[in-house]
Design a protein around this motif. Structure first.
Motif, PDB file in Angstrom:
ATOM      1  N   CYS A  97       0.812  -1.089   0.010  1.00  0.00           N
ATOM      2  CA  CYS A  97      -0.034  -0.012   0.050  1.00  0.00           C
ATOM      3  C   CYS A  97       0.937   1.284  -0.076  1.00  0.00           C
ATOM      4  O   CYS A  97       1.911   1.356   0.826  1.00  0.00           O
ATOM      5  CB  CYS A  97      -0.720   0.095   1.310  1.00  0.00           C
ATOM      6  N   LEU A  99      -0.058   4.027   0.769  1.00  0.00           N
ATOM      7  CA  LEU A  99      -0.294   4.977   1.888  1.00  0.00           C
ATOM      8  C   LEU A  99       0.057   4.512   3.149  1.00  0.00           C
ATOM      9  O   LEU A  99       0.622   5.282   4.124  1.00  0.00           O
ATOM     10  CB  LEU A  99      -1.882   5.165   2.001  1.00  0.00           C
ATOM     11  N   CYS A 130      -5.681  -3.138   0.419  1.00  0.00           N
ATOM     12  CA  CYS A 130      -4.972  -2.959   1.560  1.00  0.00           C
ATOM     13  C   CYS A 130      -5.921  -3.413   2.891  1.00  0.00           C
ATOM     14  O   CYS A 130      -6.891  -2.619   3.015  1.00  0.00           O
ATOM     15  CB  CYS A 130      -4.142  -1.768   1.769  1.00  0.00           C
ATOM     16  N   CYS A 133      -5.914  -0.129   5.528  1.00  0.00           N
ATOM     17  CA  CYS A 133      -6.602   1.083   5.281  1.00  0.00           C
ATOM     18  C   CYS A 133      -7.853   1.157   4.167  1.00  0.00           C
ATOM     19  O   CYS A 133      -8.565   1.857   4.023  1.00  0.00           O
ATOM     20  CB  CYS A 133      -5.530   2.240   4.806  1.00  0.00           C
ATOM     21  N   ASN A 134      -8.029  -0.452   3.611  1.00  0.00           N
ATOM     22  CA  ASN A 134      -9.053  -0.763   2.772  1.00  0.00           C
ATOM     23  C   ASN A 134      -8.977   0.001   1.471  1.00  0.00           C
ATOM     24  O   ASN A 134      -9.887   0.001   0.714  1.00  0.00           O
ATOM     25  CB  ASN A 134     -10.237  -0.212   3.296  1.00  0.00           C
ATOM     26  N   LYS A 135      -7.633   0.630   1.196  1.00  0.00           N
ATOM     27  CA  LYS A 135      -7.732   0.949  -0.236  1.00  0.00           C
ATOM     28  C   LYS A 135      -7.624  -0.032  -1.267  1.00  0.00           C
ATOM     29  O   LYS A 135      -6.950  -0.944  -0.976  1.00  0.00           O
ATOM     30  CB  LYS A 135      -6.410   2.091  -0.359  1.00  0.00           C
ATOM     31  N   TYR A 137      -6.572  -1.070  -5.071  1.00  0.00           N
ATOM     32  CA  TYR A 137      -5.760  -1.118  -6.171  1.00  0.00           C
ATOM     33  C   TYR A 137      -6.043  -1.740  -7.446  1.00  0.00           C
ATOM     34  O   TYR A 137      -6.531  -2.959  -7.351  1.00  0.00           O
ATOM     35  CB  TYR A 137      -4.301  -1.281  -5.717  1.00  0.00           C
TER      36      TYR A 137
END
Length: 159
Positions: A97, A99, A130, A133-135, A137
């Motif tokens: 990630c 971030l 991720c 943070c739940n992002k 991709y």
């Protein structure tokens, strides 16, 4: 016996470098405090290479300290690659990630429906998340742009 890849702790002056190291697949923690004693402690505790622009840190005793010389991101990346003898591997790129540094996990396409733009959901087959943070991709045009930029700095090694 293969050498263990370095882990990094990047001080608050080098946030962009931290993100780029993550894009390249390296474990890079962003240390956003000004307490350099804690930075050195964390470096020693976690066996992380300190990346900093602060020349005063050179007399401290971290696990390893690299004073980054340039303001330019390309030169910063090149310096870290050269000093740490990093091997850039396309298969390891985009596995963290950008971030929060967590390793990404592949997620079923159906689970991201409604969470990504409709065009992206219709045109992409593989998605990653991720779990910290739940992002979400996916392989977009940014992949080729990052690879091109890195190739200008150093040759990519195929696995």
């Amino acid at each position: 016996m293969p050498t263990k890849e370095p882990k990094f702790i990047v001080d608050l002056m080098l946030g962009r470098l931290c993100k780029w190291l993550r894009l390249l697949g390296y474990d890079a923690v962003y240390f956003n405090q000004s307490d350099y004693t804690m930075l050195v402690y964390t470096s020693l505790k976690d066996m992380r290479v300190i990346l900093t622009r602060n020349n005063k840190l050179s007399d401290k005793r971290g696990y390893k300290i690299i004073i980054i010389n340039s303001d330019k991101i390309e030169e910063q990346i090149k310096q870290v690659i050269e000093e740490c003898k990093l091997k850039i591997n396309k298969d390891k790129m985009f596995t963290r990630c950008s971030l929060c540094n967590t390793l990404l996990k592949e997620i079923d396409k159906e689970q991201v429906k409604g969470a990504v733009p409709e065009y992206v959901w219709e045109t992409q087959e593989r998605f990653y998340i991720c779990e910290n943070c739940n992002k979400i991709y996916w392989s977009g045009t940014h992949i080729a742009l990052v690879e091109k930029r890195i190739k200008n700095i150093v040759s990519l090694e195929e696995k």
